[in-house]
Design a protein around this motif. Structure first.
Motif, PDB file in Angstrom:
ATOM      1  N   UNK A 214     -50.410 -44.005   1.790  1.00 57.65           N
ATOM      2  CA  UNK A 214     -51.101 -44.439   0.662  1.00 57.65           C
ATOM      3  C   UNK A 214     -52.057 -45.662   0.750  1.00 57.65           C
ATOM      4  N   UNK A 215     -51.340 -46.676   1.719  1.00 60.78           N
ATOM      5  CA  UNK A 215     -52.177 -47.783   2.015  1.00 60.78           C
ATOM      6  C   UNK A 215     -53.331 -47.600   2.686  1.00 60.78           C
ATOM      7  N   UNK A 216     -53.227 -46.277   3.618  1.00 65.55           N
ATOM      8  CA  UNK A 216     -54.422 -45.926   4.459  1.00 65.55           C
ATOM      9  C   UNK A 216     -55.390 -45.399   3.613  1.00 65.55           C
ATOM     10  N   UNK A 217     -55.253 -44.981   2.520  1.00 64.29           N
ATOM     11  CA  UNK A 217     -56.290 -44.103   1.881  1.00 64.29           C
ATOM     12  C   UNK A 217     -56.650 -42.722   2.104  1.00 64.29           C
ATOM     13  N   UNK A 218     -55.865 -42.311   3.333  1.00 61.56           N
ATOM     14  CA  UNK A 218     -56.267 -41.115   3.568  1.00 61.56           C
ATOM     15  C   UNK A 218     -55.539 -39.851   2.708  1.00 61.56           C
ATOM     16  N   UNK A 219     -55.940 -38.685   2.744  1.00 60.56           N
ATOM     17  CA  UNK A 219     -55.124 -37.554   2.497  1.00 60.56           C
ATOM     18  C   UNK A 219     -54.009 -37.373   3.220  1.00 60.56           C
ATOM     19  N   UNK A 220     -52.945 -36.921   2.722  1.00 65.63           N
ATOM     20  CA  UNK A 220     -51.677 -36.615   3.602  1.00 65.63           C
ATOM     21  C   UNK A 220     -50.942 -35.652   3.053  1.00 65.63           C
ATOM     22  N   UNK A 221     -50.135 -34.781   3.967  1.00 63.66           N
ATOM     23  CA  UNK A 221     -49.438 -33.718   3.793  1.00 63.66           C
ATOM     24  C   UNK A 221     -48.166 -33.838   4.592  1.00 63.66           C
ATOM     25  N   UNK A 222     -47.218 -33.095   4.287  1.00 63.18           N
ATOM     26  CA  UNK A 222     -45.879 -32.953   5.102  1.00 63.18           C
ATOM     27  C   UNK A 222     -45.314 -31.774   5.388  1.00 63.18           C
ATOM     28  N   UNK A 223     -44.400 -31.705   6.111  1.00 64.42           N
ATOM     29  CA  UNK A 223     -43.791 -30.273   6.440  1.00 64.42           C
ATOM     30  C   UNK A 223     -42.687 -30.153   5.611  1.00 64.42           C
ATOM     31  N   UNK A 224     -42.049 -28.962   5.225  1.00 62.62           N
ATOM     32  CA  UNK A 224     -40.731 -28.704   4.399  1.00 62.62           C
ATOM     33  C   UNK A 224     -39.642 -29.508   5.115  1.00 62.62           C
ATOM     34  N   UNK A 225     -38.857 -30.029   4.284  1.00 66.32           N
ATOM     35  CA  UNK A 225     -37.556 -30.732   4.746  1.00 66.32           C
ATOM     36  C   UNK A 225     -36.758 -29.823   5.448  1.00 66.32           C
ATOM     37  N   UNK A 226     -35.499 -30.289   6.300  1.00 65.28           N
ATOM     38  CA  UNK A 226     -34.610 -29.413   6.747  1.00 65.28           C
ATOM     39  C   UNK A 226     -33.841 -28.662   5.505  1.00 65.28           C
ATOM     40  N   UNK A 227     -33.607 -29.152   4.482  1.00 67.72           N
ATOM     41  CA  UNK A 227     -33.129 -28.501   3.349  1.00 67.72           C
ATOM     42  C   UNK A 227     -33.895 -27.495   2.864  1.00 67.72           C
ATOM     43  N   UNK A 228     -35.184 -27.663   2.761  1.00 66.45           N
ATOM     44  CA  UNK A 228     -36.003 -26.616   2.329  1.00 66.45           C
ATOM     45  C   UNK A 228     -35.982 -25.441   3.396  1.00 66.45           C
ATOM     46  N   UNK A 229     -35.997 -25.837   4.723  1.00 69.19           N
ATOM     47  CA  UNK A 229     -35.827 -24.776   5.779  1.00 69.19           C
ATOM     48  C   UNK A 229     -34.702 -23.910   5.509  1.00 69.19           C
ATOM     49  N   UNK A 230     -33.508 -24.733   5.165  1.00 71.46           N
ATOM     50  CA  UNK A 230     -32.324 -24.268   5.288  1.00 71.46           C
ATOM     51  C   UNK A 230     -32.091 -23.326   3.779  1.00 71.46           C
ATOM     52  N   UNK A 231     -32.918 -23.581   2.801  1.00 69.65           N
ATOM     53  CA  UNK A 231     -32.281 -22.940   1.388  1.00 69.65           C
ATOM     54  C   UNK A 231     -33.377 -21.948   1.144  1.00 69.65           C
ATOM     55  N   UNK A 232     -34.397 -21.693   1.620  1.00 68.82           N
ATOM     56  CA  UNK A 232     -35.275 -20.476   1.373  1.00 68.82           C
ATOM     57  C   UNK A 232     -36.035 -20.318   2.557  1.00 68.82           C
ATOM     58  N   UNK A 233     -36.890 -19.201   2.460  1.00 68.32           N
ATOM     59  CA  UNK A 233     -37.460 -18.850   3.530  1.00 68.32           C
ATOM     60  C   UNK A 233     -38.841 -19.534   3.691  1.00 68.32           C
ATOM     61  N   UNK A 234     -38.733 -20.619   4.232  1.00 67.04           N
ATOM     62  CA  UNK A 234     -40.139 -21.484   4.430  1.00 67.04           C
ATOM     63  C   UNK A 234     -40.465 -21.583   5.848  1.00 67.04           C
ATOM     64  N   UNK A 235     -41.692 -21.613   6.371  1.00 66.22           N
ATOM     65  CA  UNK A 235     -41.991 -21.633   7.795  1.00 66.22           C
ATOM     66  C   UNK A 235     -42.261 -23.277   8.145  1.00 66.22           C
ATOM     67  N   UNK A 236     -41.924 -23.569   9.238  1.00 68.13           N
ATOM     68  CA  UNK A 236     -41.866 -25.107   9.632  1.00 68.13           C
ATOM     69  C   UNK A 236     -43.656 -25.377   9.688  1.00 68.13           C
TER      70      UNK A 236
END
Length: 612
Positions: A214-236
């Protein structure tokens, strides 16, 4: 490759020992025997199923196992058909597994290297997004390769706090520095996007990383968490916006899926309130464990339709029944439990919206207490194995009608456990992120309208956990104990609602206090500044699961409880809210410190805890 390795090792053995390869075995039987035995092992280990394009260390381990097992089989068979050979000959034949391993592994790894380095690599286009990846671990490396193959991204480097990685390269892409350098790197490298590739980051780590982004002012995204990957079919490789779950969720919960599967496989499971937030997630998790049948009851037609549609689409082999019905209706409850005879009941049906129930005491008691009575009695009558009541932290020293009704439901199930062969188990936890009617969707709606975001008190705090985590821990807790226990889920540290509001505003790309105002409105009737997970008279201890605690329930006189419940049933039929309030006050004396009933039979606050 097997033939080549065999004849090469045969030649080597003969040169070292001066002995012929075999003395008794027929020459034309030798090679077919070797090919048959080794080929059988290669097929059994699944080596033929591996794609060379994705060859990995796991494939090398698979090759090593197959070569070792095949060598033992071949030498054993030859020992039966031929006379023992000399020591030098045997030493020379040890070259066979080494040669075969190299001949099977080397082409795969060379092909993988060629595809990764020369195959799809291309020069970055002018309109490609200029990207830095935050995290140079395994996930970051996988993401870099995926983005390179996908196209549209120009990965310029990695940032990682691990000093040992400074100056190194991942797939030829440099590790430039620490995460704190994102703002300066963003300006100097004219970055378009920062991607957080740390699925195992804790909530404290994610909060710091998001603050840096947020301080950098850049747009940012993230990968699914390990919990997401474990609880549903989510690609890394799926990129997503940072959600409030990423900041407030805790470290991934370690679950004993084998014991849960053994506890539910082949069982008929009934979930009440199956269309709600917790109930629907319970249905999804249970469906993964192959129950013999899943029966879902809900009194909301639309909610039942949605979970019915989802489960029939995602789990086509699941035997599934959806029933539109009210747990307060004795005929419906007896019919459903008697007909399907479930082995396990997860009782998630309840009214939970605190401010509304504060002025709707009859409906709160009718649903949360009388409905639980009807269902628990039917469970005993029809021989249900386990009955799991899903309760709330608001049942501890309740300051509101909702918490008091859930406390009475706990008391009733604990007493039923001593009078029945059914195991009655209570699971207690706090607020659930993004559940229906929770604070997160409310804040998001207020932010979308430009604010203000309304918080009742600057110091108010609550426990939070994700829907998936709560559901999985409920199933885990249901397998423990012999009945009568109260299991309390570890909720981590309480979160200030003001902090929650600020983070949601920032995640929406706005600044708290400048773009969106936060307004304090004062505590609502029945609302406490903080919630508790244990009563002072409930000794607690750890269980075999690190995220589940056991609270020893308080003794409640069955005769008194039965008498008050009969009064409540009669008062519900007669719509006598004054009698309901008095009876609830007698059963839950903690409530009298917070509420009283006025002349219009409306429950109002007796005194509030603090001022806004």
């Amino acid at each position: 490759m097997v033939a080549l390795a065999w004849w090469a090792s045969r030649w080597l053995a003969e040169r070292l020992s001066g002995l012929p390869f075999t003395e008794n075995i027929i020459p034309w039987v030798e090679l077919p025997l070797v090919l048959a035995l080794q080929g059988l092992v290669l097929w059994a280990t699944g080596l033929y199923k591996g794609l060379w394009r994705f060859a990995s260390f796991e494939d090398l381990w698979n090759i090593l196992r197959a070569v070792g097992a095949g060598t033992l089989l071949i030498f054993g068979a030859l020992a039966v058909f031929s006379a023992p050979a000399g020591r030098d000959w045997l030493a020379g034949m040890l070259g066979y597994p080494v040669l075969l391993f190299v001949l099977l592994a080397l082409p795969r790894m060379c092909y993988r290297f060629w595809k990764d380095s020369n195959g799809p690599r291309r020069e970055p286009a002018r309109d490609d997004k200029r990207v830095l990846i935050l995290g140079a671990g395994r996930s970051g490396a996988m993401l870099e390769r995926e983005l390179r193959h996908r196209g549209g991204f120009n990965v310029l480097g990695f940032l990682d706090d691990d000093q040992r990685l400074r100056g190194t390269h991942v797939h030829g892409v440099p590790v430039l520095g620490s995460l704190d350098e994102l703002e300066s790197r963003g300006r100097s490298m004219r970055l378009d996007l920062a991607i957080i590739a740390m699925p195992s980051a804790s909530n404290q780590q994610m909060q710091r990383i998001v603050r840096i982004c947020e301080d950098s002012g850049l747009e940012f995204r993230t990968l699914p968490t390990l919990q997401d990957l474990g609880s549903k079919a989510t690609q890394v490789n799926v990129l997503k916006k940072v959600a409030i779950d990423d900041l407030l969720g805790r470290e991934p919960v370690s679950l004993d899926w084998n014991s849960m599967r053994e506890g539910l496989v082949g069982k008929r499971v009934l979930v009440t309130g199956g269309g709600g937030s917790i109930g629907s997630e319970l249905c999804r998790q249970i469906a993964r464990l192959n129950p013999v049948e899943l029966v879902v009851v809900d009194n909301s037609e639309y909610s039942l339709y949605r979970i019915d549609l989802e489960l029939r689409s995602d789990y086509q082999d699941l035997v599934f029944t959806s029933i539109l019905g009210d747990i307060c209706d004795a005929a419906t409850v007896d019919r459903v439990v008697g007909r399907y005879k479930p082995d396990v009941i997860f009782h998630a049906a309840a009214y939970k919206h605190l401010p509304i129930l504060q002025t709707q005491i009859r409906e709160a008691i009718r649903n949360n207490i009388i409905g639980t009575m009807r269902l628990s009695e039917a469970a005993e009558r029809h021989g249900v194995g386990s009955f799991v009541l899903i309760s709330t932290d608001k049942a501890v020293n309740p300051a509101n009608i909702m918490g008091a009704t859930k406390r009475v439901a706990e008391m009733y199930c604990q007493n039923m456990n001593t009078r029945s062969d059914t195991r009655y188990i209570t699971v207690r936890f706090g607020n659930v992120l993004n559940s229906n009617g929770s604070v997160v969707p409310l804040f998001q709606e207020q932010i979308s309208k430009g604010g203000p975001v309304t918080v009742t008190h600057p110091e108010i705090s609550r426990y939070f956990m994700t829907i998936a985590e709560a559901s999985q821990l409920i199933m885990q807790a249901s397998l423990q104990g012999s009945g009568g226990e109260i299991y309390v889920l570890d909720m981590g540290e309480p979160v200030r609602i003001t902090y929650l509001a600020e983070q949601l505003i920032r995640l929406a790309g706005k600044e708290p206090g400048r773009d969106i105002q936060i307004v304090y409105t004062g505590l609502r009737p029945g609302e406490k500044l903080f919630e508790e997970l244990f009563h002072e008279l409930e000794p607690n201890e750890m269980t075999t699961h690190e995220k589940i605690y056991l609270a020893h329930p308080r003794e409640v006189d069955w005769a008194e409880l039965s008498r008050e419940l009969k009064i409540m049933e009669a008062a519900v039929r007669e719509y006598d809210t004054e009698r309901l309030a008095a009876s609830l006050d007698r059963l839950v004396p903690e409530l009298s410190r917070h509420v009283q009933v006025d002349e219009t039979s409306r429950v109002i606050p007796f005194r509030q805890q603090g001022t806004a």
